[in-house]
Design a protein around this motif. Structure first.
Motif, short mmCIF file in Angstrom:
data_model
loop_
_atom_site.label_atom_id
_atom_site.label_comp_id
_atom_site.label_asym_id
_atom_site.label_seq_id
_atom_site.Cartn_x
_atom_site.Cartn_y
_atom_site.Cartn_z
N LEU A 434 0.85 -1.19 0.00
CA LEU A 434 0.00 0.00 0.00
C LEU A 434 0.89 1.24 0.00
O LEU A 434 2.01 1.21 0.52
CB LEU A 434 -0.90 0.03 1.26
CG LEU A 434 -1.97 -1.06 1.38
CD1 LEU A 434 -2.54 -1.07 2.79
CD2 LEU A 434 -3.08 -0.82 0.36
N PRO A 435 0.42 2.36 -0.53
CA PRO A 435 1.20 3.59 -0.45
C PRO A 435 1.43 4.00 1.00
O PRO A 435 0.57 3.81 1.87
CB PRO A 435 0.32 4.61 -1.18
CG PRO A 435 -0.62 3.80 -2.01
CD PRO A 435 -0.84 2.53 -1.26
N GLY A 436 2.60 4.56 1.27
CA GLY A 436 2.87 5.12 2.60
C GLY A 436 3.35 4.12 3.63
O GLY A 436 3.43 4.46 4.81
N GLY A 437 3.68 2.91 3.23
CA GLY A 437 4.18 1.93 4.19
C GLY A 437 5.63 2.19 4.54
O GLY A 437 6.54 1.72 3.85
N THR A 438 5.87 2.94 5.60
CA THR A 438 7.23 3.40 5.90
C THR A 438 7.66 3.09 7.33
O THR A 438 8.59 3.71 7.85
CB THR A 438 7.35 4.92 5.68
OG1 THR A 438 6.38 5.60 6.52
CG2 THR A 438 7.10 5.28 4.23
N ARG A 439 7.00 2.16 7.97
CA ARG A 439 7.37 1.87 9.35
C ARG A 439 8.81 1.39 9.44
O ARG A 439 9.28 0.62 8.61
CB ARG A 439 6.44 0.81 9.94
CG ARG A 439 6.72 0.51 11.41
CD ARG A 439 5.80 -0.57 11.93
NE ARG A 439 6.16 -0.96 13.28
CZ ARG A 439 5.89 -2.15 13.80
NH1 ARG A 439 5.25 -3.06 13.09
NH2 ARG A 439 6.26 -2.45 15.02
N LYS A 440 9.52 1.86 10.48
CA LYS A 440 10.89 1.44 10.75
C LYS A 440 10.95 0.75 12.10
O LYS A 440 10.05 0.89 12.93
CB LYS A 440 11.84 2.64 10.74
CG LYS A 440 11.78 3.51 9.50
CD LYS A 440 12.26 2.78 8.26
CE LYS A 440 12.30 3.70 7.05
NZ LYS A 440 12.68 2.97 5.82
N ALA A 441 12.03 0.03 12.31
CA ALA A 441 12.27 -0.51 13.65
C ALA A 441 12.44 0.65 14.62
O ALA A 441 12.97 1.72 14.27
CB ALA A 441 13.52 -1.38 13.64
N LEU A 442 12.00 0.45 15.85
CA LEU A 442 12.15 1.49 16.87
C LEU A 442 13.63 1.75 17.15
O LEU A 442 14.47 0.85 17.10
CB LEU A 442 11.46 1.06 18.16
CG LEU A 442 9.92 0.96 18.11
CD1 LEU A 442 9.40 0.31 19.39
CD2 LEU A 442 9.29 2.32 17.90
N THR A 443 13.93 3.00 17.50
CA THR A 443 15.26 3.40 17.92
C THR A 443 15.17 4.10 19.27
O THR A 443 14.07 4.36 19.79
CB THR A 443 15.91 4.36 16.91
OG1 THR A 443 15.22 5.63 16.96
CG2 THR A 443 15.83 3.79 15.50
N ARG A 444 16.32 4.46 19.82
CA ARG A 444 16.34 5.16 21.11
C ARG A 444 15.56 6.47 21.07
O ARG A 444 15.05 6.92 22.10
CB ARG A 444 17.79 5.46 21.52
CG ARG A 444 18.57 4.30 22.09
CD ARG A 444 17.98 3.77 23.41
NE ARG A 444 17.66 4.79 24.38
CZ ARG A 444 18.51 5.28 25.27
NH1 ARG A 444 19.76 4.82 25.31
NH2 ARG A 444 18.16 6.18 26.14
#
Length: 452
Positions: A434-444
């Motif tokens: 889907l458009p806009g799928g940009t989740r990343k792994a969490l960081t500090r």
């Protein structure tokens, strides 16, 4: 005008009109004795601020008073992380102390901290916890406790960072643990060094309704279980575990959901018990196992059993598991998985991608495998390149055979790992294209005391 020094407190009324006896107040204190005195007098809506500095406590700082749902009592460092509590003890909630917010302290004292049974609707937030004593550092026993935006770090001995329990014959209800940073548990033993333990074996049949979400775990090496769930009806979602030997483990209990987690490095998911949903997780691991159907030493655990319960009626669907030499694995035992489902997962690796012990009762459908032997009946998968592309995480690309290829009905997998709503015929794996799928792994930057 007479001026008073700030040895005990400065009181500022938070009202624009004439002051009244019941007006909420901000009370600034500069010593632990003044802090305790202010806590003992606090009423709903009051905020007590401890000035920046380092303080040594020879006895517990006891919280006895209660606020209300609309006007909690707030006990806070004047600036987050700038008021340090050292010595032999720290804050202690008395039974019945409810609707209290404890915020912003740097805790470096001995002993431990707990919220007891009977203390409800409390919030522990933006704390920096690195205690000097043994035992479990923080225990939450009260219903509706919120534990958020804290850091718990640097432990070398046995014991857990955070445990959630409750009454002896029940569980704390609706505890929410979110946006915390768990780091660097170095205990080298084989058991007893979890980052989070949600219940104990004798709590397994009690419904907790807890939520563990948006937490980051790094170097969670004190135990093979970074998150150990030993109660029923919990949700573990949207967490990131990186560079850790600890897995998300449903060790005891039934009907829990593990959803949308991002597991990188050596971590994965293991489960025992009945009626769980393992959906939309992303596992990119260098270990030999990504998702594990746990061993069964008994068919169904009794309320006090410490044995491993056979997985029954567990659904593992719409996950993406990449990089493994043994993607989805069954540990075996005398009691094999029964009436379980493995559906619509993407499995890409170099070894046997599914390895279940003989006698397992598993329904396979809609899976896509690539790079190694499937290890499941031919009707349960397609051996085809899923055409994943890496943008931080592996996602589907246009033209992937996973698009609109989901089979069966799994409505509880309707939010993909990017937290986007699936529609129509679902795409196989954790990602819906889907458009806009940009989740990343969490960081500090996303968790802990300084996070938004």
């Amino acid at each position: 005008m007479r001026h008073f020094c700030l040895v005990t407190a400065t009181i500022l009324a938070l009202v624009t009109g004439p002051s009244t006896a019941s007006a909420a107040q901000v009370v600034r204190v500069t010593s632990l004795s003044a802090l305790q005195s202010a806590i003992d007098k606090a009423g709903p809506g009051d905020e007590i601020r401890l000035a920046d500095g380092s303080y040594s406590a020879g006895s517990a700082i006891v919280i006895k008073r209660s606020g209300t749902a609309n006007a909690p009592i707030t006990i806070t460092a004047e600036h987050v992380g700038k008021a340090e509590i050292k010595g032999s003890a720290g804050f202690s909630f008395s039974s019945g102390a409810s609707h209290v917010v404890l915020r912003g302290f740097k805790l470096r004292h001995g002993g431990s901290m707990s919220v007891p049974v009977g203390s409800t609707h409390n919030r522990l937030t933006r704390l920096d916890v690195q205690l000097s004593g043994g035992g479990n550092w923080v225990t939450l026993n009260g219903d509706d406790t919120e534990f958020d935006h804290n850091v718990l770090q640097n432990r070398t001995i046995q014991g857990v960072f955070l445990q959630v329990l409750g009454p002896e014959k029940d569980m704390a209800k609706r505890v929410k643990v979110h946006h915390n940073y768990f780091s660097n548990h170095k205990f080298t033993g084989s058991n007893g060094g979890e980052s989070i333990r949600f219940g104990l074996s004798h709590h397994q049949k009690y419904s907790a309704g807890g939520v563990v979400e948006y937490n980051l775990f790094e170097k969670a090496d004190g135990d093979s279980e970074a998150i150990s769930v030993k109660s029923s009806d919990n949700v573990v979602r949207y967490n990131t575990i990186r560079d850790s030997r600890g897995f998300i483990v449903l060790r005891h209990g039934d009907r829990s959901v593990v959803e949308g987690n991002i597991l990188l490095g050596r971590s994965g998911i293991r489960f025992h018990g009945n009626d769980h949903k393992i959906v939309n997780n992303y596992v990119h691991t260098t270990a030999d196992r990504g998702i594990v159907f746990g061993s069964g030493n008994e068919a169904d655990s009794g309320p006090d059993s410490k044995l491993h319960d056979r997985p029954d009626r567990v659904v593992v669907a719409y996950n993406t598991v990449v990089g493994t030499t043994d993607g989805i694995h069954g540990d075996g035992g005398d009691f094999k998985p029964k009436d379980c489902v493995l559906a619509n997962n993407i499995l890409q690796g170099t070894g046997k991608l599914v390895s279940m012990p003989g006698g397992s009762d598993v329904k396979y459908e809609g899976n896509i495998v690539w790079g190694g032997p499937a290890g499941m009946p031919s009707g349960g998968y397609k051996a085809v390149d899923p055409k994943l592309v890496q943008d931080g995480l592996y996602r589907l690309s246009a033209g992937s055979p996973a698009i609109d290829a989901g089979v069966g009905s799994y409505p509880y997998a309707g939010t993909d790992f990017d937290l986007q709503t699936r529609s129509g015929k679902y795409d196989v794996g954790a990602d819906e294209l889907l458009p806009g799928g940009t989740r990343k792994a969490l960081t500090r930057a996303d968790v802990g005391p300084a996070a938004p």
